[in-house]
Enzyme design. Sequence first.
Site, PDB file in Angstrom:
ATOM      1  N   GLU A 154      15.737  35.458  87.389  1.00  0.00           N
ATOM      2  CA  GLU A 154      15.316  35.365  88.170  1.00  0.00           C
ATOM      3  C   GLU A 154      14.436  34.928  88.453  1.00  0.00           C
ATOM      4  O   GLU A 154      13.029  35.345  89.685  1.00  0.00           O
ATOM      5  CB  GLU A 154      15.349  35.083  89.750  1.00  0.00           C
ATOM      6  CG  GLU A 154      17.637  34.695  90.334  1.00  0.00           C
ATOM      7  CD  GLU A 154      18.223  34.657  91.370  1.00  0.00           C
ATOM      8  OE1 GLU A 154      17.525  35.909  92.274  1.00  0.00           O
ATOM      9  OE2 GLU A 154      18.535  34.025  92.111  1.00  0.00           O
ATOM     10  N   GLU A 176      24.528  36.421 103.582  1.00  0.00           N
ATOM     11  CA  GLU A 176      23.188  35.363 102.963  1.00  0.00           C
ATOM     12  C   GLU A 176      24.119  33.878 102.954  1.00  0.00           C
ATOM     13  O   GLU A 176      22.793  33.251 103.590  1.00  0.00           O
ATOM     14  CB  GLU A 176      22.789  35.950 101.527  1.00  0.00           C
ATOM     15  CG  GLU A 176      21.899  34.478 101.158  1.00  0.00           C
ATOM     16  CD  GLU A 176      21.834  34.822  99.867  1.00  0.00           C
ATOM     17  OE1 GLU A 176      22.052  36.024  98.799  1.00  0.00           O
ATOM     18  OE2 GLU A 176      20.444  33.977  99.172  1.00  0.00           O
ATOM     19  N   ASP A 181      27.559  34.150  93.142  1.00  0.00           N
ATOM     20  CA  ASP A 181      26.816  34.343  93.610  1.00  0.00           C
ATOM     21  C   ASP A 181      26.826  34.715  95.062  1.00  0.00           C
ATOM     22  O   ASP A 181      26.443  33.999  96.254  1.00  0.00           O
ATOM     23  CB  ASP A 181      25.354  33.931  94.043  1.00  0.00           C
ATOM     24  CG  ASP A 181      24.291  34.642  94.281  1.00  0.00           C
ATOM     25  OD1 ASP A 181      24.565  36.095  94.209  1.00  0.00           O
ATOM     26  OD2 ASP A 181      23.327  34.290  94.626  1.00  0.00           O
ATOM     27  N   GLU A 196      14.385  40.615 101.795  1.00  0.00           N
ATOM     28  CA  GLU A 196      14.942  39.379 101.690  1.00  0.00           C
ATOM     29  C   GLU A 196      16.207  39.238 101.640  1.00  0.00           C
ATOM     30  O   GLU A 196      16.947  40.057 101.717  1.00  0.00           O
ATOM     31  CB  GLU A 196      14.457  39.536  99.631  1.00  0.00           C
ATOM     32  CG  GLU A 196      14.899  37.891  99.304  1.00  0.00           C
ATOM     33  CD  GLU A 196      14.582  38.186  97.791  1.00  0.00           C
ATOM     34  OE1 GLU A 196      13.449  38.511  97.500  1.00  0.00           O
ATOM     35  OE2 GLU A 196      14.930  37.111  97.783  1.00  0.00           O
TER      36      GLU A 196
HETATM   37  O1  GCW Z   1      20.984  35.079  95.675  1.00  0.00           O
HETATM   38  C1  GCW Z   1      20.160  35.519  95.261  1.00  0.00           C
HETATM   39  C2  GCW Z   1      19.292  35.472  96.354  1.00  0.00           C
HETATM   40  C3  GCW Z   1      18.166  36.406  95.820  1.00  0.00           C
HETATM   41  C4  GCW Z   1      18.693  37.915  95.495  1.00  0.00           C
HETATM   42  C5  GCW Z   1      19.083  37.386  94.073  1.00  0.00           C
HETATM   43  C6  GCW Z   1      19.924  38.811  93.693  1.00  0.00           C
HETATM   44  C7  GCW Z   1      17.364  39.767  95.732  1.00  0.00           C
HETATM   45  O2  GCW Z   1      19.266  34.034  96.798  1.00  0.00           O
HETATM   46  O3  GCW Z   1      17.169  36.089  97.291  1.00  0.00           O
HETATM   47  O4  GCW Z   1      17.185  38.840  95.191  1.00  0.00           O
HETATM   48  O5  GCW Z   1      20.482  36.553  94.565  1.00  0.00           O
HETATM   49  O6  GCW Z   1      20.594  39.189  94.090  1.00  0.00           O
HETATM   50  O7  GCW Z   1      18.743  39.289  92.803  1.00  0.00           O
END
Ligand code: GCW
Length: 704
Positions: A295, A396, A368, A171
Amino acid sequence: MTRYISIIFLFTVSILLSQAEDGSKLWLRFGQTKASPIHFTGINADKNLFAVKELQKAWKEMYRKQLSFNNSGNQTLVIGATGSKELQSFGLNKNLEQLGEEGYLIKSFDTHGKHQTVIAAKGKAGLLYGVYHLLRLIQTNDLPENLNIVEKPSYAVRILNHWDNLDGSIERGYAGHSIWKWEEMPTKISPRYTEYARANASIGINGSVLNNVNASPNILRKNYLEKVKILAGIFRPFHIKVYLSINFSAPSVIGGLPTADPLNPAVIKWWGDKVNEIYQLIPDFGGFLVKANSEGLPGPQDFGRTHADGANMLADALKPHGGIIMWRAFVYSPDNDDRAKQAYNEFVPLDGKFRDNVIVQVKNGPIDFQPREPFSPLFGGLKLTKIMPEFQITQEYLGQSNHMVYLAPLWKECLDSDTYCQGKGSTVARITDGTLYKRELSAIAGVANIGEDTNWCGHHFAQANWYAFGRLAWNHNLTSEQIAGEWLKMTFNKDTGFVRSASNMMIASREAVVNYMMPLGLHHLFAWEHHYGPEPWCDFPNARPDWLPKYYHQANEDGIGFDRSSHGTNNVEQYCSPLREMFDKTETCPEKYLLWFHHVPWNYKMKDGKTLWDELCYLYDAGVKDVRRSEATWNNLQAYVDKERFEAVKAKLAIQEQDAIWWKDACLLYFQGFSQQPIPPYIEAPVHKLDDLKKIKLNMASHN
Ligand code: GCW
């Protein structure tokens, strides 16, 4: 005859290939760099120590022979732990006691006409780190005649988080598939496991969470634990512990229980048994990382329990074995008001309710991993609970493996931020490293950017971020420049001019990405799926509002930005005074966070006299120019870099330039629809049309 010639040909090709600079050796290019002259006449140490074996291995690569075990010369290297016969005459035991298990000394002694260099530590871990330190000094040509080095890590747990899935995908991984070949183990053991461990140990990393926080419950099945045991065995001599991410509903999914309620006795027993099973296999297992009620993942709240209930139940199971729980605070829901406030609101009421082997793991910013965020108010907000920063090494939101962005300045910005929560000097670094609250257990995590690509990280310069994370976790007082300098010398070239130019380029790269993606505190403007390019206009029916850019930029005819001031969501209140007051007013809010905390009119006057709109245009344009400057710098450095890596980086910089223009045009043309103002003549006019940019659909399937 032809056969003979082709054998010679193949032989020559294989030599050339084996010497190719493909980045596979990372910063450990002992055989590739011009080694400095040999300093030592011999070594006085226990041959069987792993640290000594590591030294000899590197030595052989550098000097084509090992250092002889011989104490009679006049330049000896002595390596020994407290109580060893090698250390006896140096009287260091007391100093070593203060350095803990991982600290070490490297000190020169001149006695009886002999110049001795001593690497001393309380135990094996410290010796290993001392050896890597000495090797680094040799690699970087920084080994002085007289040494007096005293080192002790800033954080007790310095850990990589792999977001690697059991099917080999990663991921948010941009350097190929996972290096963990679960299917091949135990029959086949990839040599990369050892190389991985060495690279990490060389920069002080002492823990690895092997699997994604979006965890499959299957990692806890017996067949996987047997494989985890193999990795733990390979990492052990390198002083690296393994940890696992767990899925909170594992007791029901793989344990067959009707519930995963953390207060249910059968669930408690299931976890206790599972933890015992793990420690039977891996006696030095580190612990669990948990993403819960986040999430869509299961967690204690599914059963009406709190995060503390969930974390403590697991912590109790691990406690007898010395294991820890890293419990993530990355929680937010679409029903609440401001996402930036939610983790604080959830966790601060639980302050003081966590067991002492629980650390709450908090992303550097409240949203994030954006190019720039203010620090999360949980640093400072949590006073009675241990708290650790989570940084994202994988890029990311920062151009993934295409953009050169050196992240040390971003992480330092967070660590050096003063929260003021216990008065001036309550920096994020001091809160998390245990010094402010006098805590022994402290930790710092980085989401790994490692994959099976030959160069490990996708972009040659992304290796610098892995390196920098380890070095900062070891010593958060190092500067970004120091770290870049070390890394460049080891990875590319020791030439002073080269290091200066390349280091400047690296340092500037962070502000560049902020400028061409999201200047002045803008955030979350990226495309819905792949998070690579811009999509500030993104909208579709039934989408979660807090996953849409407009939730964050709030652009309209009046202005742009998220009002988190006391007139808005009052997120500012989560910060301690005087930050709270400072962030609350546009006049005192640092401009780099202006649109994070405020909704500001397009004609607002910035400190440099420009209007907000003009400033925005200026910064997007500056970002593009910064990338072009990097390209020019890199082209000038061609003579210092091997062809293979030079060309690879050059090609990526060309992509970065195109992407920077894409970001600039997309954001400015879209926001211009609201500002209704011209793009000033002193910046480069957009080369794209907004409608065309809106049609771009990337096929990034391979990226996720
Ligand atoms: O930013 C988001 C990412 C997810 C990630 C999540 C997290 C692992 O897009 O892919 O999942 O954060 O940190 O849990």
